[in-house]
Design a protein around this motif. Structure first.
Motif, mmCIF file in Angstrom:
data_model
loop_
_atom_site.group_PDB
_atom_site.id
_atom_site.type_symbol
_atom_site.label_atom_id
_atom_site.label_comp_id
_atom_site.label_asym_id
_atom_site.label_seq_id
_atom_site.Cartn_x
_atom_site.Cartn_y
_atom_site.Cartn_z
ATOM 1 N N SER A 9 0.824 -1.212 0.000
ATOM 2 C CA SER A 9 0.000 0.000 0.000
ATOM 3 C C SER A 9 0.853 1.255 0.000
ATOM 4 C CB SER A 9 -0.929 -0.007 1.226
ATOM 5 O OG SER A 9 -1.871 -1.056 1.127
ATOM 6 N N LEU A 10 2.030 1.196 0.624
ATOM 7 C CA LEU A 10 2.927 2.351 0.645
ATOM 8 C C LEU A 10 3.313 2.767 -0.770
ATOM 9 C CD1 LEU A 10 4.652 4.343 2.317
ATOM 10 C CD2 LEU A 10 6.449 2.589 2.333
ATOM 11 N N ALA A 11 3.535 1.794 -1.656
ATOM 12 C CA ALA A 11 3.863 2.123 -3.045
ATOM 13 C C ALA A 11 2.723 2.904 -3.693
ATOM 14 C CB ALA A 11 4.161 0.849 -3.826
ATOM 15 N N HIS A 12 1.489 2.459 -3.495
ATOM 16 C CA HIS A 12 0.336 3.182 -4.039
ATOM 17 C C HIS A 12 0.202 4.559 -3.398
ATOM 18 C CE1 HIS A 12 -1.564 -0.069 -6.407
ATOM 19 N NE2 HIS A 12 -1.108 -0.884 -5.476
ATOM 20 N N PHE B 217 7.256 -3.279 -1.529
ATOM 21 C CA PHE B 217 7.185 -1.896 -2.005
ATOM 22 C C PHE B 217 7.737 -1.786 -3.420
ATOM 23 C CE2 PHE B 217 9.377 2.197 -2.533
ATOM 24 C CZ PHE B 217 8.333 3.083 -2.331
ATOM 25 N N LEU B 218 8.933 -2.320 -3.655
ATOM 26 C CA LEU B 218 9.558 -2.210 -4.968
ATOM 27 C C LEU B 218 8.781 -2.988 -6.029
ATOM 28 C CD1 LEU B 218 13.333 -2.525 -4.006
ATOM 29 C CD2 LEU B 218 12.158 -0.471 -4.830
ATOM 30 N N PRO C 194 2.349 2.340 -13.666
ATOM 31 C CA PRO C 194 2.836 3.189 -14.760
ATOM 32 C C PRO C 194 3.366 4.540 -14.279
ATOM 33 C CG PRO C 194 0.771 2.128 -15.373
ATOM 34 C CD PRO C 194 0.988 1.825 -13.929
ATOM 35 N N ALA C 195 2.842 5.026 -13.142
ATOM 36 C CA ALA C 195 3.288 6.333 -12.634
ATOM 37 C C ALA C 195 4.766 6.357 -12.298
ATOM 38 C CB ALA C 195 2.472 6.705 -11.395
ATOM 39 N N VAL C 196 5.398 5.197 -12.091
ATOM 40 C CA VAL C 196 6.814 5.178 -11.721
ATOM 41 C C VAL C 196 7.690 5.747 -12.832
ATOM 42 C CG1 VAL C 196 7.442 2.877 -12.599
ATOM 43 C CG2 VAL C 196 8.515 3.751 -10.493
ATOM 44 N N ARG D 196 16.241 5.123 -5.509
ATOM 45 C CA ARG D 196 16.887 5.328 -4.220
ATOM 46 C C ARG D 196 16.654 4.135 -3.290
ATOM 47 N NH1 ARG D 196 14.379 9.096 -0.416
ATOM 48 N NH2 ARG D 196 13.431 9.959 -2.302
ATOM 49 N N VAL D 197 15.444 3.641 -3.256
ATOM 50 C CA VAL D 197 15.142 2.488 -2.399
ATOM 51 C C VAL D 197 15.823 1.238 -2.931
ATOM 52 C CG1 VAL D 197 13.288 0.995 -1.561
ATOM 53 C CG2 VAL D 197 12.966 3.477 -1.611
ATOM 54 N N ARG D 198 15.825 1.077 -4.240
ATOM 55 C CA ARG D 198 16.414 -0.121 -4.833
ATOM 56 C C ARG D 198 17.929 -0.171 -4.626
ATOM 57 N NH1 ARG D 198 17.794 -1.384 -10.511
ATOM 58 N NH2 ARG D 198 17.597 -3.635 -10.807
#
Length: 351
Positions: A191-194, A320-321, A328-330, A341-343
């Motif tokens: 949910s954090l990703a969304h 999350f990743l 698509p927003a990524v 950055r997270v990856r």
């Protein structure tokens, strides 16, 4: 209800099962101990994504082909197996035997690294993969091309949105050991990703209490300060959003169908696993006295002790990743910077 039969000889391989949504933690691993079964007895779920070998690396695939497969940011590799693997509880499998030469694992059991490790006892066809090694949710994954779905009676009624709080169980966030629930970590990571994508790059204000503990530290790290905060609330059936219309609503995903509850107006919906949403939205107070009998005057219940975590909560980084790469927003520069950055920092805050 349905049963799954061998596509080769027609032998029935499962008990009658009813379809539910795939748990968000289905493909996540956790810790180094034995985990419980992924699926409840009498249920099955279908993974819409490919899984298992053959795998192809990102440099071999390229951004255009990956996008055609629903992945919009670089990943280490993608599965090119058939989608649609079917998860059932190990106790619901029938008429199969292990394939000895495919029973490798990492530590305490089978991890499926050699491909399908269960064969139909009637015709010898490889039909499924049993997973029960440490760190993995115990499950049997039926290979989509090796089995057929057959009707086995009426389906279980779908729980109405209005009855979700009465008919579906919530999941506590803390386990008896004092560790945070890995199911919660995966649900919040997803949910954090969304939620980050819905922020449009602005800070997000979440409700106080447990929601702030789950999402707040991660949002503070991932989103830049300085702009007016977007307001996020918990909303859903029997829980209308109060006050002015929020910018974002954390809403439940129907646990049987996977459908996301839609808030009214222009509020952006961010899906959350139903069992987690229920606990956040309708917390169950722990009674200070027994339900029956009683305690002496002035004495309150002290057994069992309330569960308290022994470390700060951390969302599941891989969940999350995985989720953000499939939005698509990524492809927007600011959100791609968050993803990269997270990856590139596997042990960085807040994960």
């Amino acid at each position: 209800m349905a049963v799954f039969a061998c596509a080769g000889c027609g032998a029935v391989l499962t008990a009658p099962v009813s379809r539910v949504a795939l748990p968000v933690h289905a493909r996540r691993s956790y810790g180094h101990g034995l985990l419980p079964a992924l699926m409840e007895p009498g249920t099955y779920a279908v993974d819409p994504e490919p899984s298992g070998p053959p795998w192809r690396g990102w440099s071999e695939i390229g951004a255009e082909e990956a996008a055609a497969r629903g992945v919009f940011a670089p990943v280490r590799s993608l599965s090119f197996a058939a989608p649609g693997a079917i998860a059932v509880a190990p106790g619901d499998i029938r008429e199969v035997a292990l394939i000895p030469e495919r029973c490798d694992g990492y530590c305490l059991g089978l991890d499926g690294r050699d491909g399908p490790n269960l064969a139909c006892v009637h015709c010898g066809r490889a039909v499924a993969t049993r997973i029960d090694d440490c760190s993995y949710w115990q499950a049997v994954w039926l290979a989509p091309g090796a089995v057929r779905r057959l009707p086995a009676g009426p389906d279980r009624p779908t729980v109405a949105w209005e009855a979700l709080a009465e008919e579906w169980e919530d999941t506590p966030p803390v386990e008896p050991s004092g560790a945070w629930s890995p199911g919660w970590a995966a649900a919040v990571g997803t949910s954090l990703a969304h939620l980050v994508a819905a922020s449009a790059g602005a800070p997000v204000a979440v409700p106080p209490g447990l929601p702030a503990e789950m999402f707040g530290p991660a949002l503070d790290v991932l989103l830049p300060p300085g702009r007016p905060a977007r307001r996020a609330v918990l909303a859903g059936p029997a829980r209308p959003a109060s006050g002015p219309a929020p910018d974002i609503a954390l809403v439940p995903r129907q646990p049987q169908t996977g459908q996301v509850w839609q808030p009214p107006g222009t509020t952006t919906a961010v899906p959350l696993a139903a069992d987690v949403w229920l606990h956040l939205t309708f917390p169950r107070a722990r009674l200070p006295v027994p339900v029956t009998g009683g305690l002496p005057d002035g004495v309150l219940r002290d057994d069992p002790l309330p569960l308290h975590p022994w470390e700060p909560f951390r969302p599941d980084r891989e969940a999350f990743l995985h989720t953000l790469a499939r939005l698509p927003a990524v492809r927007q520069p600011w959100l791609r910077e968050v993803y990269d950055r997270v990856r590139e920092r596997p042990y960085g805050r807040p994960f």
